[in-house]
Scaffold this active site. Structure first.
Site, PDB file in Angstrom:
ATOM      1  N   ALA A 194       0.788  -1.125  -0.115  1.00 11.47           N
ATOM      2  CA  ALA A 194       0.164  -0.018   0.047  1.00 11.47           C
ATOM      3  C   ALA A 194       0.746   1.263   0.145  1.00 11.47           C
ATOM      4  CB  ALA A 194      -0.901   0.117   1.163  1.00 11.47           C
ATOM      5  N   GLY A 195       2.125   1.155   0.093  1.00 10.65           N
ATOM      6  CA  GLY A 195       3.041   2.297   0.378  1.00 10.65           C
ATOM      7  C   GLY A 195       2.771   3.198  -1.180  1.00 10.65           C
TER       8      GLY A 195
ATOM      9  N   ARG B 243      10.140   7.966  -3.217  1.00  6.51           N
ATOM     10  CA  ARG B 243      11.319   7.974  -3.789  1.00  6.51           C
ATOM     11  C   ARG B 243      11.764   7.661  -5.102  1.00  6.51           C
ATOM     12  NH1 ARG B 243      13.294   4.769   1.667  1.00  6.51           N
ATOM     13  NH2 ARG B 243      11.291   4.050   1.293  1.00  6.51           N
TER      14      ARG B 243
ATOM     15  N   ASN C 185      13.485   1.207  -3.442  1.00  5.42           N
ATOM     16  CA  ASN C 185      13.260   2.342  -3.065  1.00  5.42           C
ATOM     17  C   ASN C 185      13.331   3.554  -3.848  1.00  5.42           C
ATOM     18  OD1 ASN C 185      12.353   1.287  -0.547  1.00  5.42           O
ATOM     19  ND2 ASN C 185      14.320   1.491   0.380  1.00  5.42           N
TER      20      ASN C 185
ATOM     21  N   LYS D 194       5.835  -8.103 -41.733  1.00  5.10           N
ATOM     22  CA  LYS D 194       4.823  -7.909 -40.796  1.00  5.10           C
ATOM     23  C   LYS D 194       3.507  -8.447 -41.304  1.00  5.10           C
ATOM     24  CE  LYS D 194       1.546  -5.253 -41.292  1.00  5.10           C
ATOM     25  NZ  LYS D 194       0.210  -4.687 -41.432  1.00  5.10           N
TER      26      LYS D 194
ATOM     27  N   TYR E 279      10.506  -5.865 -47.801  1.00  2.41           N
ATOM     28  CA  TYR E 279       9.590  -5.586 -47.016  1.00  2.41           C
ATOM     29  C   TYR E 279       8.226  -6.268 -47.424  1.00  2.41           C
ATOM     30  CZ  TYR E 279       5.292  -3.944 -44.648  1.00  2.41           C
ATOM     31  OH  TYR E 279       4.185  -3.753 -43.806  1.00  2.41           O
TER      32      TYR E 279
ATOM     33  N   ALA F 160      15.851  -9.903 -54.210  1.00  4.47           N
ATOM     34  CA  ALA F 160      16.448  -8.604 -53.387  1.00  4.47           C
ATOM     35  C   ALA F 160      15.632  -7.646 -53.808  1.00  4.47           C
ATOM     36  CB  ALA F 160      17.934  -8.558 -53.621  1.00  4.47           C
TER      37      ALA F 160
HETATM   38  C1  UD1 Z   1      11.448  -0.829   5.311  1.00  6.12           C
HETATM   39  C2  UD1 Z   1      11.804  -1.240   6.798  1.00  6.12           C
HETATM   40  C3  UD1 Z   1      13.160  -1.432   6.945  1.00  6.12           C
HETATM   41  C4  UD1 Z   1      13.817  -2.657   6.157  1.00  6.12           C
HETATM   42  C5  UD1 Z   1      13.490  -2.361   4.502  1.00  6.12           C
HETATM   43  C6  UD1 Z   1      13.829  -3.543   3.856  1.00  6.12           C
HETATM   44  C7  UD1 Z   1      10.149  -0.049   8.027  1.00  6.12           C
HETATM   45  C8  UD1 Z   1       9.715   1.116   8.912  1.00  6.12           C
HETATM   46  N1  UD1 Z   1      11.319  -0.258   7.651  1.00  6.12           N
HETATM   47  O1  UD1 Z   1      11.982  -0.004   4.739  1.00  6.12           O
HETATM   48  O2  UD1 Z   1      13.428  -1.850   8.338  1.00  6.12           O
HETATM   49  O3  UD1 Z   1      15.235  -2.664   6.292  1.00  6.12           O
HETATM   50  O4  UD1 Z   1      11.949  -2.030   4.374  1.00  6.12           O
HETATM   51  O5  UD1 Z   1      13.280  -3.424   2.583  1.00  6.12           O
HETATM   52  O6  UD1 Z   1       9.385  -1.045   7.927  1.00  6.12           O
HETATM   53  N2  UD1 Z   1       3.806  -0.021   2.965  1.00  6.12           N
HETATM   54  C9  UD1 Z   1       2.540  -0.154   3.100  1.00  6.12           C
HETATM   55  N3  UD1 Z   1       1.916   0.840   3.669  1.00  6.12           N
HETATM   56  C10 UD1 Z   1       2.509   1.826   4.272  1.00  6.12           C
HETATM   57  C11 UD1 Z   1       3.985   1.768   4.162  1.00  6.12           C
HETATM   58  C12 UD1 Z   1       4.748   1.000   3.479  1.00  6.12           C
HETATM   59  O7  UD1 Z   1       1.798  -1.251   2.755  1.00  6.12           O
HETATM   60  O8  UD1 Z   1       2.023   2.605   5.002  1.00  6.12           O
HETATM   61  C13 UD1 Z   1       4.484  -1.321   1.945  1.00  6.12           C
HETATM   62  C14 UD1 Z   1       5.216  -0.387   0.868  1.00  6.12           C
HETATM   63  O9  UD1 Z   1       4.155  -0.667  -0.474  1.00  6.12           O
HETATM   64  C15 UD1 Z   1       6.388  -1.384   0.672  1.00  6.12           C
HETATM   65  C16 UD1 Z   1       6.895  -1.980   1.976  1.00  6.12           C
HETATM   66  O10 UD1 Z   1       5.612  -1.539   2.853  1.00  6.12           O
HETATM   67  O11 UD1 Z   1       6.263  -2.582  -0.210  1.00  6.12           O
HETATM   68  C17 UD1 Z   1       7.994  -1.241   2.670  1.00  6.12           C
HETATM   69  O12 UD1 Z   1       7.904   0.155   2.619  1.00  6.12           O
HETATM   70  P1  UD1 Z   1       9.027   1.020   2.302  1.00  6.12           P
HETATM   71  O13 UD1 Z   1       8.463   2.547   2.702  1.00  6.12           O
HETATM   72  O14 UD1 Z   1       9.673   0.815   1.098  1.00  6.12           O
HETATM   73  O15 UD1 Z   1       9.887   0.947   3.792  1.00  6.12           O
HETATM   74  P2  UD1 Z   1      11.683   0.775   3.648  1.00  6.12           P
HETATM   75  O16 UD1 Z   1      11.883   2.440   3.965  1.00  6.12           O
HETATM   76  O17 UD1 Z   1      12.035   0.187   2.479  1.00  6.12           O
HETATM   77 CA    CA Z   2      11.428  -0.511   0.683  1.00  3.03          CA
END
Ligand code: UD1
Ligand code: CA
Length: 471
Positions: free
Chosen positions: A6-7, A11, A225, A348, A363, A377
């Site tokens: 869900a992230g 970055r 990331n 094609k 072609y 040719a």
């Molecule tokens: C995270 C870990 C870190 C670890 C690293 C490994 C945390 C705080 N940190 O950091 O310890 O070393 O992964 O790759 O957990 N996501 C959600 N909901 C949210 C936030 C994130 O579903 O609210 C999901 C993202 O889609 C992603 C995963 O969780 O797939 C990791 O999130 P991300 O923000 O990438 O964490 P990192 O900074 O990589």
């Molecule tokens: Ca990550």
């Protein structure tokens, strides 16, 4: 099993959700879910943000077993918040395995080892760790044997701890009761104002629980990331894919410059040249030679065929057929057994029958070419009149002379011939010769007349007798 997806992935600087960025032909999340499904979990829960329905839509097309259940995290407030959202969906499970959708290098083997160690030790949590070439920014793992002493964040790390290359991944096995007992205690008093899942570990340890650590092989890279991370992860995945094909008897001239997608199949005794891209749902048979400098996308190449310095998309290349150098096969093309598409040839939506040859500078579009045909040719199909595409049909054993313009729609009969340089707009009956060009005449004494008119000088700026062309 809970997979976090869900992230926002700020970055990455991308409109696309981070977990849908592709690694070797499939989204990161696909790789994670494939590893997850391979260990046959009772339940597969994917945490998504309902606002981003593209993630759940994509997952639904992958026909995974068990079929994943989606949980809506709402506004994503951190990995701890995401796991909290999965509380109900994991009800009744003894253990909960948590994975991140953006760590595609996790394997089923590593997950099995993690779970086995977790169950054997009876720890409240077992974390997966990875050795990184550059651990900067990740939490360092301090352990005593298989037991985790502490995860030290970068900011809190002494110079000595910073030298530790073992870092914490986001692959965790939890005893479910322990997890959801301490998770509500996780706060968001940190720089990002997020609920961090890793905070659970220190809370468990503070409560006297044991935490284990198991090293996994991420090939020195981790996570998507950033765009740089995406490139690193792709390189590791690529090396794994090539190694798996090598184990099956495929030769790579230069593994570092072979780009083979995850779904590609290659038969034994085939040789993949340098700078070669095998993409999508491509199938290469046994004893083939593909490359160097070749890109094959969503295509099938049958046993013994050769494709060199060429681009092949959405096409089928038959047994012992030959393509290139410098051929472009566009979607819908079929090269049958033993046929050839040679140098500077573009095809094609064209079928080239068994043993037929299109050897040079042609072609052919929207054409059906029979068996044993030779295309001279420079011959081309004029398949487009500016409005519509039209078909050309060439019968078995026909001989198309060099530089024939086949003005579609047109049919060249079986064993028919076309004279070189003809523009053929009418059907040619079987066995007949089509000639469409002016009768040749000879203008006698032309050279002498020409030189006289230029004071005896040779053509091309030469200095007369014995003069060299300075063109
Ligand atoms: C995270 C870990 C870190 C670890 C690293 C490994 C945390 C705080 N940190 O950091 O310890 O070393 O992964 O790759 O957990 N996501 C959600 N909901 C949210 C936030 C994130 O579903 O609210 C999901 C993202 O889609 C992603 C995963 O969780 O797939 C990791 O999130 P991300 O923000 O990438 O964490 P990192 O900074 O990589
Ligand atoms: Ca990550």
């Amino acid at each position: 099993m809970v997979v976090l997806a869900a992230g926002l992935g700020k970055r990455m600087k991308s409109a696309r959700p981070k977990v849908l960025h592709e690694v070797c032909g499939r989204p990161s999340l696909w790789h994670v879910l494939r590893a997850a499904a391979a260990i046959r979990p009772e339940r597969l829960v994917v945490v998504v943000s309902k606002e981003r329905s593209d993630v759940s839509d994509a997952v639904a097309t992958w026909s995974l077993r068990p079929a994943p259940a989606f949980v809506d995290q709402g506004e994503p407030l951190g990995t701890g918040h995401a796991v909290a959202a999965a509380k109900k969906a994991t009800f009744g499970a003894a253990d909960v395995l948590v994975l991140a959708g953006d760590d595609p290098l996790v394997t089923a083997g590593d997950l099995r080892r993690l779970l086995a160690s977790h169950r054997r030790s009876g720890a409240a949590a077992t974390i997966g760790t990875a050795l990184l070439a550059d651990p900067t920014g990740y939490g360092r793992v301090i352990r005593r044997g298989n037991e985790l002493v502490e995860i030290v964040q970068e900011v809190d790390a002494t110079a000595e701890v910073r030298r530790v290359r073992e870092v914490s991944t986001l692959v965790y096995a939890f005893r479910r009761d322990a997890l959801y007992r301490v998770l509500p205690k996780v706060g968001r008093a940190n720089r990002q104002r997020e609920y961090y899942l890793p905070d659970v570990i220190s809370l468990l340890k503070a409560g006297g629980e044991r935490v284990g650590a198991v090293t996994m092989d991420f090939g020195g890279a981790m996570g998507l990331n950033s765009r740089g991370g995406l490139a690193d992860v792709s390189r590791v995945m690529r090396a794994r894919i090539v190694a798996a094909h090598e184990a099956n008897g495929v030769t790579f001239i230069d593994p570092a410059s072979a780009f083979v997608d995850i779904d590609v199949r290659i038969g034994a005794e085939s040789v993949v040249g340098a700078l070669t891209f095998l993409e999508g749902a491509t199938r290469i048979g046994a004893a083939c030679s593909v490359g160097p400098s070749t890109r094959i996308v969503d295509s099938t190449v049958a046993d013994g065929a050769e494709v060199t310095f060429s681009i092949v998309r959405g096409s089928r290349v038959g047994r012992d057929a030959s393509v290139g150098p410098f051929a472009s096969l566009r979607p819908g093309t079929v090269i049958e057994e033993g046929a050839k598409a040679g140098t500077f040839v573009e095809l094609k939506a064209t079928r080239v029958g068994a043993g037929s040859k299109v050897p040079h500078l042609s072609y052919m579009g929207d054409a059906t070419i029979g068996r044993g045909v030779n295309i001279g040719a420079g011959s081309i199909t004029c398949n487009y009149d500016g409005y519509d595409k039209r078909r050309t049909v060439i019968g078995d054993e026909a001989f198309v002379g060099s530089d024939t313009m086949l003005i579609a729609p047109v049919t060249i009969g079986r064993r028919a011939w076309t004279a070189a340089g003809s523009a053929v707009s009418k059907d040619v009956p079987p066995g007949a010769l089509a000639v469409e060009r002016a009768e040749q005449r000879a203008v006698r004494g032309y050279d002498e007349r020409k030189r006289r008119a230029h004071g005896g000088r040779a053509p091309g700026g030469g200095a007369g007798k014995g003069g060299r062309n300075r063109g």
